[in-house]
Structures are given as structure tokens and as C-alpha cells.
Design an enzyme around this catalytic site. Structure first.
Site, PDB file in Angstrom:
ATOM      1  N   PRO A  98       0.807  -1.210   0.000  1.00  0.00           N
ATOM      2  CA  PRO A  98       0.000   0.000   0.000  1.00  0.00           C
ATOM      3  C   PRO A  98       0.844   1.264   0.000  1.00  0.00           C
ATOM      4  O   PRO A  98       1.709   1.437   0.852  1.00  0.00           O
ATOM      5  CB  PRO A  98      -0.808  -0.125   1.293  1.00  0.00           C
ATOM      6  CG  PRO A  98      -0.756  -1.561   1.653  1.00  0.00           C
ATOM      7  CD  PRO A  98       0.570  -2.041   1.169  1.00  0.00           C
ATOM      8  N   GLU A  99       0.605   2.125  -0.983  1.00  0.00           N
ATOM      9  CA  GLU A  99       1.198   3.458  -1.010  1.00  0.00           C
ATOM     10  C   GLU A  99       0.036   4.443  -1.119  1.00  0.00           C
ATOM     11  O   GLU A  99      -1.125   4.057  -0.988  1.00  0.00           O
ATOM     12  CB  GLU A  99       2.209   3.573  -2.148  1.00  0.00           C
ATOM     13  CG  GLU A  99       3.336   2.544  -2.006  1.00  0.00           C
ATOM     14  CD  GLU A  99       4.537   2.785  -2.904  1.00  0.00           C
ATOM     15  OE1 GLU A  99       4.753   3.937  -3.324  1.00  0.00           O
ATOM     16  OE2 GLU A  99       5.274   1.822  -3.172  1.00  0.00           O
ATOM     17  N   LYS A 103      -0.543   7.590   3.581  1.00  0.00           N
ATOM     18  CA  LYS A 103      -0.691   6.142   3.682  1.00  0.00           C
ATOM     19  C   LYS A 103      -1.667   5.745   4.792  1.00  0.00           C
ATOM     20  O   LYS A 103      -1.767   4.568   5.144  1.00  0.00           O
ATOM     21  CB  LYS A 103       0.666   5.486   3.946  1.00  0.00           C
ATOM     22  CG  LYS A 103       1.685   5.685   2.839  1.00  0.00           C
ATOM     23  CD  LYS A 103       2.972   4.954   3.192  1.00  0.00           C
ATOM     24  CE  LYS A 103       4.034   5.150   2.139  1.00  0.00           C
ATOM     25  NZ  LYS A 103       5.283   4.415   2.464  1.00  0.00           N
TER      26      LYS A 103
END
Length: 280
Positions: free
Chosen positions: A2-3, A51
Site C-alpha cells: 500500500p502506497e 498512507k
């Protein structure tokens, strides 16, 4: 992994399910959910912040005048998750959670028609107004590149303040600019032909701004895409350098290398032929 673009996509998927809905049930394994009386609250909005993902819930009981800070039911609460390397949000039918396969849910938010499920997050906390203000991880975040109102000049100033910090480590500092992770770091610096190991001070403000504009462009291109993230949109192969150590550069043919850098020793992939004079 995840970014920033991943979290914005998650938020977009959760909003039709949660925004404006009343939470009929909440189960949580990692935080003291009962202290906040989540059941019965209305979800005001789902927010992606770098994030981080925040589910903002209205007070359970409205009061005339100022709310009593000792009464959790009179205060808004934000459910804060950071997915880290292995976390995931998903949307399921209201009755589909118990019989689903996969990791055990860490958090389940149920409405009348759906369940929003979070598994294996790195951070899961319930924060009142004071908690939101006091959380250093949230309060000190730099501008989110996918926020339409992001102040890139502010992000440039925060980066320049890092001085001798290596560029590859600096653009991963969420306190300077929020949203860039390991994949975008390596891909962005390759596309801009920048040495990941050169100090931030080696770049002028205009060069740093151009770097951030390119990062924002790449992230926006992936917001509406299905499937894995891409930074290469022609030919075979989604990415230019990330996880391609020992394989030939798609531009010059030199072998891609990987070095670890920064306080967390994160992997940086780069082409020594295309990206200035990166030290070996």
C-alpha cells in the site's frame, strides 16, 4: 504494497458503503472499541491521508453547547488504520464475514447492507479530537500528493530542510511529503534520472518540485486503474526498475542494482547507467 494511491483507492471503495451510514455493529481485536461506543454512530466521511485511512464518526449523542470531554459518546471519533506491508481493507455483504476465508478480521464495521473489513493492519486506533491532534504520525504529515489542495511548495520546503539526507530516503519521509512508498520512490527517481544516494541539497527547489509533480502524475494514473500498479505503460512489464535487481535496464542495458538506505534500510532499485553516478 500500500502506497498513497492504494489508500485513496480504498477510501473510494469504502465511501459508498460507509458515508452517511449508521454503524450497527463493530468488532475489533486490536483496540479498545468498547471505550468509544462505536455502535450507533453515523459515519461522517472516509478520509485518505497519505498512507493512512481515517473513518470519521459523529458523536453518538449530540449535546447543546460544549461536549463533555470525559464523555466519549459526546465526542466525534476517528478510526485510524495504517495498513503497513500486509494490511487490507475489503467490502463484503453484511452476512459474509463469518464464513469468509483468509486472515481473521482485525476490525469489522457493519451497516445494514454491508461490512467493511480490515485485516492485519500495522496500526489500528480509535482517536478522539485530542488524540487526532496529539498523534505525531498524523499531525506531522507532509502534504498528500493526491490531495487536490496539496501545497507542493510546502513539500519542497520540507524536503530542502532535510539537507544532506539522501534523496531516496528523503522522499520516503512522510513528514516531508505523504504518499510515496518504496515502489514509487525507485520508479520516480529512475524516470527523472536522479541519483537516489545524492543529498537533497544537491537539487534546486524547481528540480524538487518537478520530481513531486511527476510523482503526483504517476499516482493519479493509477487511481482509476484496475489491477497492479504501473509506471510503464507501453510494452511488456509494468515497472522500470523495482524488484528487477540483476536484470538489464530497459533503457541502457546495464544491470539494475539494489541498495538499502534510510533509517529503516528500505530497498532502493536503480540503474547505475541512467541515474547519474550512483556509488556502488
Amino acid at each position: 504494497m500500500p502506497e498513497g494511491d492504494t489508500i485513496h483507492r480504498v477510501a473510494a471503495a469504502l465511501r459508498p458503503v460507509l458515508d452517511g451510514q449508521t454503524l450497527l455493529a463493530c468488532t475489533c481485536e486490536l483496540a479498545a472499541v468498547d471505550d468509544w461506543q462505536i455502535v450507533g454512530r453515523r459515519v461522517d466521511r472516509v478520509e485518505a491521508r497519505g498512507k493512512n485511512l481515517l473513518v470519521h464518526c459523529a458523536p453518538l449523542h449530540a449535546v447543546a453547547g460544549e461536549a463533555d470531554p470525559r464523555r466519549a459518546d459526546q465526542l466525534p471519533v476517528a478510526i485510524w488504520t495504517h495498513l503497513g506491508m500486509h494490511g487490507r481493507w475489503s467490502v463484503r455483504g453484511a452476512g459474509d464475514v463469518a464464513r469468509s476465508s483468509g486472515p481473521r478480521p482485525s476490525l469489522v464495521l457493519r451497516t445494514q447492507t454491508h461490512a467493511a473489513v480490515c485485516t492485519r493492519p500495522e496500526i489500528l486506533k480509535f482517536l478522539g479530537p485530542r488524540g487526532l491532534l496529539r498523534s505525531r504520525a498524523l499531525a506531522q504529515l507532509g502534504p498528500d500528493l493526491l490531495d487536490p489542495g496539496a501545497d507542493l511548495d510546502e513539500a519542497v520546503a520540507r524536503l530542502r530542510a532535510l539537507g544532506e539526507v539522501a534523496l531516496g530516503a528523503a522522499i520516503m519521509r512522510q513528514s516531508a511529503v505523504a504518499g510515496i512508498g518504496n515502489v514509487y520512490k525507485s520508479e520516480l527517481l529512475f524516470l527523472e534520472r536522479r541519483d537516489p544516494f545524492a543529498p537533497v541539497a544537491a537539487l534546486e527547489a524547481a528540480e524538487l518540485r518537478a520530481l513531486l509533480e511527476r510523482a503526483r502524475e504517476l499516482m493519479r494514473l493509477n487511481l482509476d486503474r484496475g489491477g497492479p500498479r504501473r509506471t510503464r505503460f507501453e510494452g511488456r512489464g509494468r515497472l522500470w526498475v523495482y524488484e528487477r535487481s540483476g536484470r538489464p535496464c530497459r533503457v541502457c542495458g546495464e544491470l539494475i542494482q539494489m541498495r538499502r538506505q534510510g533509517r529503516l534500510a528500505r530497498s532502493t532499485y536503480y540503474c547505475p547507467g541512467c541515474q547519474a553516478q550512483s556509488p556502488s
